[in-house]
Design an enzyme around this catalytic site. Structure first.
Site, short mmCIF file in Angstrom:
data_model
loop_
_atom_site.label_atom_id
_atom_site.label_comp_id
_atom_site.label_asym_id
_atom_site.label_seq_id
_atom_site.Cartn_x
_atom_site.Cartn_y
_atom_site.Cartn_z
N ASP A 1 0.86 -1.17 0.00
CA ASP A 1 0.00 0.00 0.00
C ASP A 1 0.90 1.23 0.00
O ASP A 1 1.98 1.21 0.61
CB ASP A 1 -0.83 0.00 1.30
CG ASP A 1 -2.29 0.34 1.06
OD1 ASP A 1 -2.53 1.32 0.36
OD2 ASP A 1 -3.16 -0.36 1.60
N ASP B 1 -3.37 4.63 -2.40
CA ASP B 1 -4.49 5.14 -1.61
C ASP B 1 -5.10 6.39 -2.27
O ASP B 1 -4.37 7.23 -2.80
CB ASP B 1 -3.96 5.50 -0.22
CG ASP B 1 -5.05 5.72 0.80
OD1 ASP B 1 -5.88 4.81 0.98
OD2 ASP B 1 -5.07 6.80 1.43
N GLU C 1 -6.82 3.16 -5.56
CA GLU C 1 -8.12 3.20 -4.88
C GLU C 1 -8.85 4.43 -5.40
O GLU C 1 -8.29 5.52 -5.42
CB GLU C 1 -7.93 3.28 -3.36
CG GLU C 1 -9.25 3.09 -2.63
CD GLU C 1 -9.36 3.89 -1.35
OE1 GLU C 1 -10.21 3.55 -0.53
OE2 GLU C 1 -8.60 4.87 -1.18
N HIS D 1 -10.64 -3.47 4.05
CA HIS D 1 -10.42 -2.97 5.41
C HIS D 1 -11.29 -1.76 5.77
O HIS D 1 -11.27 -1.32 6.91
CB HIS D 1 -8.94 -2.63 5.58
CG HIS D 1 -8.52 -1.51 4.66
ND1 HIS D 1 -8.43 -1.67 3.29
CD2 HIS D 1 -8.23 -0.22 4.90
CE1 HIS D 1 -8.08 -0.52 2.75
NE2 HIS D 1 -7.96 0.38 3.70
N ASP D 2 -12.00 -1.18 4.80
CA ASP D 2 -12.81 0.02 5.07
C ASP D 2 -14.31 -0.23 5.13
O ASP D 2 -15.06 0.70 5.44
CB ASP D 2 -12.60 1.06 3.95
CG ASP D 2 -11.23 1.70 4.00
OD1 ASP D 2 -10.63 1.77 5.08
OD2 ASP D 2 -10.76 2.14 2.93
O1 ISL Z 1 -14.98 5.00 3.67
C1 ISL Z 1 -14.99 6.09 3.18
C2 ISL Z 1 -15.72 7.21 3.77
O2 ISL Z 1 -16.45 6.75 4.86
C3 ISL Z 1 -14.23 6.28 1.94
O3 ISL Z 1 -14.54 7.42 1.26
C4 ISL Z 1 -12.79 6.24 2.35
O4 ISL Z 1 -12.45 7.41 2.96
C5 ISL Z 1 -11.96 6.01 1.17
O5 ISL Z 1 -12.22 4.70 0.81
C6 ISL Z 1 -10.49 6.23 1.44
O6 ISL Z 1 -9.89 5.17 2.10
C7 ISL Z 1 -8.50 5.11 2.13
O7 ISL Z 1 -7.91 6.29 2.62
C8 ISL Z 1 -8.15 6.62 3.99
C9 ISL Z 1 -7.94 5.42 4.93
O8 ISL Z 1 -8.47 5.72 6.18
C10 ISL Z 1 -8.57 4.17 4.38
O9 ISL Z 1 -8.29 3.08 5.21
C11 ISL Z 1 -8.04 3.97 2.99
O10 ISL Z 1 -8.43 2.76 2.41
C12 ISL Z 1 -7.18 7.72 4.34
O11 ISL Z 1 -5.88 7.34 4.02
#
Ligand code: ISL
Length: 520
Positions: A69, A170, A225, A298-299
């Site tokens: 990542d 990211d 992403e 993971h989100d």
């Molecule tokens: O889940 C979201 C909002 O609630 C998404 O818009 C999320 O912010 C987006 O998927 C970005 O995620 C990535 O960047 C973030 C990090 O916290 C996440 O884990 C990552 O996958 C900031 O770096």
């Protein structure tokens, strides 16, 4: 990393080709490593650089690849660049971040951060605000600054020269923002903001630059992403003539049950909406670009809890969802634990949760008068910690993950849902994944074939045809708790059932039944 090395055989046995690791760099962990304070160091809680090299060599010797990542939109506020940048506006790092003066006693504009509150934070020493689209400990980097670009060329090359096989990048469309900072017309925190912040005027210049200077020099995989990338814009990122990225994770289906205020504002959705969205994405990408296919990461919540049935049909629906992600067009991505049907978690108190997003929104919702219990219900459905509990290997303490204290409590259902228990079951989900992955590698129509949806109006069945040069496959998936009649039995005439999670061949699809047919 020692743990992953120890479990190498597990991944080989399952049929994993590429391991994607979430960020393991030095970080104060305000956002679980997505706030990097030193891009050249491994965070000691994950191991050492030697461990990483050993892991990489082992993966390569077993025929697998490693994708790391990389977070280049923002750093940690504890990074030395930011420590210097916030001192004054005349030092070497002053323009590494996005600083603006306030307006009428407040921030430069009304932009909200993804994680609650304003996206601007005031710093007295500069008498200015810096932009942070995520937490205030994640200041956005200024990609207009050629020095920032040079820093990242060096960082990306450093890891690639070590021999890694690619990057998951990211929030890549956020790299370029519209720096005129016009107020957002929305007053909510929802996912809509990603469409305002993303795809700024220089995004393709930046990506082509990185590709030209770095990516093109290596034989690697790059996956961006893509919050805020619409299907209309997608091929500008991944089109085969673009020289930018190899593929993206499009997130629109991850937002499908979010209301205007985002994930803690739930909204029902129908299968027809999900089908239409995914079918439109496939059509938009066509043969020119490439997507990853996934239903959790993971989100977002566990896929069996969100798109399947994690109660009585947990096993069947986990297998059926596997059939979906492993047969749609694109590179499938499996999040750890889905291969044993791990579910969402429900902790009794907000203090059991670790995610900064959950805690920030808890504060905001409390201020709006919501009770803890009510907010906990929202978190149980959509919070990111649902997928951030440890992997469960067996029914011993902490699911056999660690003898120490894990960063978060385990899901009490680990006693039933773990690798050992799954392996001893005749209905093993992991065995199903393994067989399906092995089958997939023998059926290239799944990889290269066309994708043609059928029965698009059907409220419970998701069905599509994959046709390659030598074979034609039909996938039929019942997304419901009820039996469903096969709409057109003639469609499967002259076809042989190849894979199924029930192994009964008749014209009724049982709850959460999936079948893959092949034309003979
Ligand atoms: O889940 C979201 C909002 O609630 C998404 O818009 C999320 O912010 C987006 O998927 C970005 O995620 C990535 O960047 C973030 C990090 O916290 C996440 O884990 C990552 O996958 C900031 O770096």
């Amino acid at each position: 990393m020692r743990g992953i090395i120890e479990k190498m055989d597990y991944m080989v046995d399952l049929g994993v080709d590429i391991l994607w690791l979430n960020p393991i760099y030095k970080s104060p962990n305000d956002d679980n490593g997505y706030d990097i304070s030193d891009y050249y160091q491994i965070h000691e809680e994950y191991g050492t650089l030697d461990d990483l090299v050993e892991l990489l060599d082992l993966l390569h010797s077993r025929g697998m690849k490693l994708v790391m990542d990389m977070v280049i939109n923002h750093s940690s506020d504890e990074h030395e660049w930011f420590r210097a940048s916030k001192q004054n506006d005349s030092n070497e790092y002053a323009d590494y971040y996005i600083w603006r003066s306030g307006k009428s006693g407040g921030p430069p504009n009304n932009w909200p951060s993804f994680f609650g509150g304003s996206a601007w934070e005031y710093v007295e020493s500069r008498d200015a605000y810096y932009l942070h689209l995520f937490t205030k400990k994640q200041p956005d980097l200024n990609w207009e600054n050629p020095n920032v670009q040079k820093e990242f060329d060096r960082i990306l090359k450093y890891w690639l020269d070590l021999g890694i096989d690619g990057f998951r990048l990211d929030v890549i469309p956020l790299l370029s923002k519209d720096l005129s900072f016009v107020d957002s017309p929305y007053d909510d925190f929802g996912d809509t903001v990603s469409y305002i912040y993303s795809n700024g005027p220089h995004i393709h210049k930046y990506l082509k630059g990185i590709n030209d200077r770095v990516f093109s020099k290596y034989d690697i995989l790059t996956v961006g992403e893509g919050p805020g990338i619409t299907k209309e814009l997608a091929n500008l990122y991944v089109g085969d003539d673009r020289n930018e990225l190899d593929m993206i994770f499009q997130l629109e289906h991850m937002f499908i049950d979010h209301g205007p205020d985002g994930r803690f504002d739930p909204k029902p959705f129908a299968l027809a909406d999900l089908k239409a969205l995914l079918n439109e994405w496939d059509a938009a990408i066509g043969d020119r670009g490439w997507l990853s296919v996934f239903l959790d990461n993971h989100d977002f919540p566990r896929m069996v809890s969100r798109f399947g049935n994690d109660g009585p049909y947990r096993v069947q629906s986990a297998k059926m969802l596997a059939m979906m992600i492993l047969t749609m067009r694109g590179t499938p991505c499996i999040y750890f634990g889905s291969e044993i049907g791990m579910t969402n978690v429900s902790f009794p108190s907000i203090s059991d949760y670790r995610d900064v997003e959950t805690h920030n929104f808890y504060q905001l919702y409390r201020e709006k008068g919501l009770t803890e219990d009510h907010f906990l219900e929202l978190v149980e459905r959509q919070g990111r910690d649902n997928v951030r509990t440890p992997m469960y290997w067996d029914a011993s303490a902490n699911g056999g993950f660690t003898d120490g204290i894990p960063w978060i409590k385990v899901n009490p259902n680990y006693l039933q849902i773990n690798v050992d228990t799954d392996a001893s079951s005749e209905d093993s989900i992991r065995k199903f994944y393994k067989d399906l992955l092995a089958w997939r590698k023998q059926h290239l129509a799944v990889v290269y074939g066309s994708y043609v949806p059928i029965w698009v109006e059907h409220p419970s069945l998701f069905a599509y045809v994959r046709e390659g040069e030598k074979e034609l496959l039909l996938v039929v998936l019942n997304f419901s708790d009820s039996p469903v009649q096969l709409p057109q039995p003639s469609q499967v005439e002259g076809m042989k059932m190849e894979i199924s999670n029930y192994n009964v061949e008749d014209n009724i699809f049982a709850p959460w039944e999936g079948r893959i047919y092949k034309k003979v």
